[in-house]
Write an enzyme that holds these catalytic residues in place. Structure first.
Site, PDB file in Angstrom:
ATOM      1  CE1 TYR A 146       5.017  47.056  45.696  1.00 48.44           C
ATOM      2  CE2 TYR A 146       6.459  46.965  47.628  1.00 48.44           C
ATOM      3  CZ  TYR A 146       5.866  46.342  46.541  1.00 48.44           C
ATOM      4  OH  TYR A 146       6.094  45.021  46.300  1.00 48.44           O
ATOM      5  N   GLY A 182       4.711  44.007  44.194  1.00 50.23           N
ATOM      6  CA  GLY A 182       5.554  43.718  43.044  1.00 50.23           C
ATOM      7  C   GLY A 182       5.051  44.412  41.799  1.00 50.23           C
TER       8      GLY A 182
END
Length: 516
Positions: free
Chosen positions: A62, A69
């Site tokens: 991520y 997000g």
């Protein structure tokens, strides 16, 4: 400009640092140094090295190989990974409001550095060294106060730190607002090119709210002692009953903070000289009699507030966590500032109650119905001019306004969570708003304290005019004498704003040594 030798040094690394050390750095009373032993450097390097190894294997991480997000489902090709950090701090460059002052900015830098030193954020030693150098050379990014919802951390305000480390935007340095690139050039530095995860590690954390919390805690701890001393002065000025703070009485309800405040008051009033004389009232009004019960709640709350704040300072609070030792990527939500939000929402309630307490004491001082023989509004004017002089009348009105605003700001920020960012951030802490509110409540309460302290000292002076042979308790005499040197008694009306501002400066500099 670096600090000269002789200041205390705060070492950032694997050992915990305290609120007091963050505050010392914020006030330029300490120097910053990075832990420099081989074991620490190797731990930092392992995390960054593991992260790089995943890139060569095209691992999915991520914020490194994905968007941010809600865009975490968007894959970023390896040829664009190097550009992602710059995009992150660039599109977050949308903060508004006033800029944080210099002490707050230093506190933010210190807290972020300590978090990254936990060794699980995947950053290089070079980034830690440069962040430490910003503290040492007092290079302070201009950070707007507004724009953080407190999860994912303080993204927008901390983007200004990431950008400054990259040589972009504006910083304060040597008293001037300067392009960051010019400061780098002046120091002979090459701006950092942030590696994958480094912008996210800098921004995706709770450093702004926690830096504010450190400063708020420090001011509240001093305010607790100052409000106790003001209460003691007002007990004497109002000819109150020192027996309300009896040791046996407080042993019957032994909340430690309350017992401590009562003990401080006993010490201040120990040789009051009136304990055997009849008092005006069997029981003083609550703002005097119950002062330990009001102030003691803050005293009893400081230890658990400290625990929450210092745990946050010394934690890794970004996402994902990079475990270089076990070679794991751990996706979670440590950026959520719920503990700081609760601590600051609680602190502003505790502090606003002190404003209310002192405002009530001031109301007693100025009112001839309750002040037991003091002149109306504490005016020192002679009888032939008393009708045109108004003493502390307007000061008391001002204190009422400051108290009302402080009380208004006690509404908890943390209950105003707003779903945002395409409902990825669908529950947020609002911890930074809570911390900013706490600072504002402290500012207002310090203003009430300044007004009540000057009024209380005026009351002591007026009593000395009524009974020139009266002797103050020994514990109060040094502070009364110092106040009398700094602030002339109000005889003929004068504008008291300069006195109030000077008193506020003394309060914020913690100029008076109060209780051991």
């Amino acid at each position: 400009m670096s600090l000269p030798a002789g200041h205390d040094t705060v070492v950032f690394g694997q050992h915990a640092i305290t609120i007091e050390q963050v505050v010392a750095l914020a006030r330029r009373h300490a120097r910053a140094r990075l832990q420099d032993d081989a074991a620490f450097e190797q731990r930092i390097a392992r995390g960054a090295r593991f992260l790089d190894s995943l890139l060569t294997r095209e691992g999915v991480i991520y914020g490194v190989t994905t968007g941010y997000g809600d865009s975490c489902v968007v894959a970023v090709p390896l040829e664009h990974v190097e550009s992602l950090p710059q995009h992150l701090y660039t599109f977050h460059g949308c903060g508004l409001g006033r800029h944080f002052d210099e002490p707050t900015t230093r506190a933010v830098l210190a807290v972020r550095l300590q978090s990254l030193c936990q060794g699980v954020s995947g950053v290089r030693m070079a980034l830690l060294e440069r962040l430490c150098a910003f503290l040492e050379h007092d290079i302070l990014p201009l950070i707007p106060e507004e724009g953080s919802v407190g999860a994912s951390g303080d993204l927008t305000p901390l983007s200004y730190v990431a950008a400054a480390l990259s040589g972009e935007r504006v910083v304060r340095h040597e008293g001037q607002e300067t392009d960051t690139a010019d400061v780098h050039a002046k120091l002979g530095w090459t701006a950092l090119t942030l590696r994958p995860k480094e912008a996210l590690a800098l921004m995706n954390g709770t450093a702004v709210m926690t830096g504010l919390a450190c400063l708020a805690f420090d001011r509240a701890a001093y305010l607790l002692q100052l409000a106790t001393r003001i209460t003691a002065i007002n007990v004497v000025g109002l000819q109150g009953n020192p027996a309300h703070f009896d040791e046996t009485l407080f042993a019957a309800k032994p909340h430690p903070g309350m017992v401590q405040v009562a003990a401080w008051l006993r010490g201040d009033l120990a040789d009051d000289g009136r304990t055997d004389e009849p008092t005006h009232r069997l029981q003083d009004r609550y703002s005097l009699r119950c002062a330990p019960h009001v102030l003691g709640v803050l005293g009893d709350s400081l230890p658990w507030l400290r625990q929450m704040i210092e745990t946050e300072i010394n934690s890794a609070n970004d996402n994902p966590i990079i475990d270089g030792d076990a070679e794991r990527i751990l996706h979670g939500g440590h950026f959520y500032g719920g503990h700081i939000a609760f601590a600051m929402d609680s602190l502003k309630n505790l502090v606003a109650n002190i404003a209310d307490l002192l405002d009530r004491q001031l109301a007693l001082l100025v009112d001839t119905r309750y002040n037991h023989g003091l002149p109306s509004n504490l005016s020192g004017a002679p009888a032939d001019r008393a009708m045109i002089n108004h003493g502390f009348k307007a000061v008391q009105i001002g204190a009422s306004a400051w108290t009302a605003e402080a009380l208004k700001n006690t509404m908890p920020a943390s209950v105003f969570s707003r779903s945002t960012e395409c409902h990825n951030q669908d529950k947020v802490s609002m911890g930074t708003i809570a911390a900013r509110d706490a600072i504002r409540v402290l500012e207002l309460t310090e203003q009430v304290a300044a007004a009540t302290l000057l009024a209380g000292n005026q009351a002591l002076w007026l009593r000395s005019q009524q009974v020139p042979t009266a002797v103050l308790p020994a514990a109060l005499l040094p502070m009364h004498e110092r106040l009398s040197q700094d602030f002339a008694p109000v005889i003929e009306d004068r504008a008291l704003e300069p006195d109030l501002r000077r008193c506020l400066t003394h309060i914020r500099e913690q100029a008076w040594s109060l209780y051991a």
